[in-house]
Design a protein around this motif. Sequence first.
Motif, mmCIF file in Angstrom:
data_model
loop_
_atom_site.group_PDB
_atom_site.id
_atom_site.type_symbol
_atom_site.label_atom_id
_atom_site.label_comp_id
_atom_site.label_asym_id
_atom_site.label_seq_id
_atom_site.Cartn_x
_atom_site.Cartn_y
_atom_site.Cartn_z
ATOM 1 N N ALA A 111 -26.411 9.058 13.924
ATOM 2 C CA ALA A 111 -27.685 9.514 14.900
ATOM 3 C C ALA A 111 -27.325 8.984 16.224
ATOM 4 O O ALA A 111 -27.471 9.795 17.283
ATOM 5 N N ILE A 112 -26.534 7.899 16.687
ATOM 6 C CA ILE A 112 -26.080 7.491 17.798
ATOM 7 C C ILE A 112 -24.737 7.915 18.418
ATOM 8 O O ILE A 112 -24.815 8.306 19.502
ATOM 9 N N LEU A 113 -24.020 7.794 17.654
ATOM 10 C CA LEU A 113 -22.726 8.270 17.990
ATOM 11 C C LEU A 113 -21.828 9.591 17.394
ATOM 12 O O LEU A 113 -22.151 9.733 16.085
ATOM 13 N N LYS A 114 -21.231 10.144 18.187
ATOM 14 C CA LYS A 114 -20.642 11.478 17.648
ATOM 15 C C LYS A 114 -19.509 11.534 18.281
ATOM 16 O O LYS A 114 -19.188 11.308 19.233
ATOM 17 N N GLY A 115 -18.196 12.004 17.572
ATOM 18 C CA GLY A 115 -17.011 11.993 18.053
ATOM 19 C C GLY A 115 -15.992 11.573 17.104
ATOM 20 O O GLY A 115 -16.235 11.491 15.917
ATOM 21 N N TRP A 116 -14.755 11.226 17.568
ATOM 22 C CA TRP A 116 -13.634 10.672 16.887
ATOM 23 C C TRP A 116 -13.617 9.269 17.081
ATOM 24 O O TRP A 116 -13.375 9.026 18.255
ATOM 25 N N PRO A 126 0.832 -1.327 -0.136
ATOM 26 C CA PRO A 126 -0.018 -0.282 -0.017
ATOM 27 C C PRO A 126 0.799 1.284 0.016
ATOM 28 O O PRO A 126 2.136 1.302 0.537
ATOM 29 N N THR A 127 0.396 2.295 -0.630
ATOM 30 C CA THR A 127 1.097 3.577 -0.574
ATOM 31 C C THR A 127 1.184 4.312 0.541
ATOM 32 O O THR A 127 1.849 4.797 0.980
ATOM 33 N N CYS A 128 0.108 3.886 1.281
ATOM 34 C CA CYS A 128 0.285 4.553 2.912
ATOM 35 C C CYS A 128 -0.817 3.925 3.601
ATOM 36 O O CYS A 128 -1.849 3.232 3.260
ATOM 37 N N ARG A 129 -0.345 3.725 4.909
ATOM 38 C CA ARG A 129 -1.213 3.004 6.098
ATOM 39 C C ARG A 129 -1.010 3.484 7.334
ATOM 40 O O ARG A 129 0.173 3.947 7.661
ATOM 41 N N GLY A 130 -2.005 3.546 8.187
ATOM 42 C CA GLY A 130 -1.712 4.017 9.589
ATOM 43 C C GLY A 130 -2.864 4.290 10.257
ATOM 44 O O GLY A 130 -3.729 4.365 9.655
ATOM 45 N N TYR A 131 -2.627 4.490 11.574
ATOM 46 C CA TYR A 131 -4.015 4.953 12.151
ATOM 47 C C TYR A 131 -4.205 6.470 12.273
ATOM 48 O O TYR A 131 -3.465 7.434 11.968
ATOM 49 N N LEU A 132 -5.667 6.637 11.647
ATOM 50 C CA LEU A 132 -5.887 8.102 11.811
ATOM 51 C C LEU A 132 -7.099 7.995 12.720
ATOM 52 O O LEU A 132 -8.057 7.023 12.888
ATOM 53 N N HIS A 133 -7.702 9.470 13.086
ATOM 54 C CA HIS A 133 -9.146 9.362 13.852
ATOM 55 C C HIS A 133 -10.074 9.787 12.729
ATOM 56 O O HIS A 133 -9.648 10.916 12.222
ATOM 57 N N LYS A 134 -11.422 9.136 12.767
ATOM 58 C CA LYS A 134 -12.293 9.513 11.797
ATOM 59 C C LYS A 134 -13.304 10.071 12.667
ATOM 60 O O LYS A 134 -13.709 9.521 13.611
ATOM 61 N N ARG A 135 -14.032 10.996 12.280
ATOM 62 C CA ARG A 135 -15.022 11.860 12.757
ATOM 63 C C ARG A 135 -16.288 10.883 12.381
ATOM 64 O O ARG A 135 -16.405 10.729 11.199
ATOM 65 N N THR A 136 -16.946 10.636 13.530
ATOM 66 C CA THR A 136 -18.411 9.867 13.370
ATOM 67 C C THR A 136 -19.525 10.889 13.792
ATOM 68 O O THR A 136 -19.572 11.619 14.602
ATOM 69 N N PHE A 189 -15.497 12.573 4.629
ATOM 70 C CA PHE A 189 -14.879 12.013 5.619
ATOM 71 C C PHE A 189 -13.682 13.089 6.310
ATOM 72 O O PHE A 189 -13.071 13.807 5.629
ATOM 73 N N TYR A 190 -14.091 13.067 7.647
ATOM 74 C CA TYR A 190 -13.046 14.238 8.466
ATOM 75 C C TYR A 190 -12.274 13.186 8.987
ATOM 76 O O TYR A 190 -12.378 12.390 9.961
#
Length: 118
Positions: free
Chosen positions: A29-34, A16-26, A95-96
């Motif tokens: 309706a039920i969950l909000k956050g990262w 893969p050209t890039c891989r790793g952990y990122l935080h994705k904004r959710t 996607f944030y």
Amino acid sequence: MVVGSDISRYPNTPRPTCRGYLHKRTQSAILKGWRKRWFVLKHNGYLHYYKHKKDEGKCRPLEVTKLEGAEIGVDTSLGKPFVFKCIPQSGHRIFYLCATSNQEMKRWLEAMDKAVHP
């Protein structure tokens, strides 16, 4: 060698050209956050993400998104550092994503930019 990964089954598959952990904004309706997710940008321009690093090659990705033609860039609207957004050409979703450092964010933006403009 990682058992169960595509690399072990297909040794000539490009890494893969890039891989790793990122935080994705959710924003469901039920969950909000990262949420911390394991992202993998493949050479074919598709961005895969998994719940954990160990899931890559063992489980189906939570989502796969084609980046060709997507809009990507730094986002300052959320008041959080190292945030960038990705709007796939389908336009159904934004996607944030949040990296852990400016250097990490730049690494992802460069790799994603190559996938957006193959």
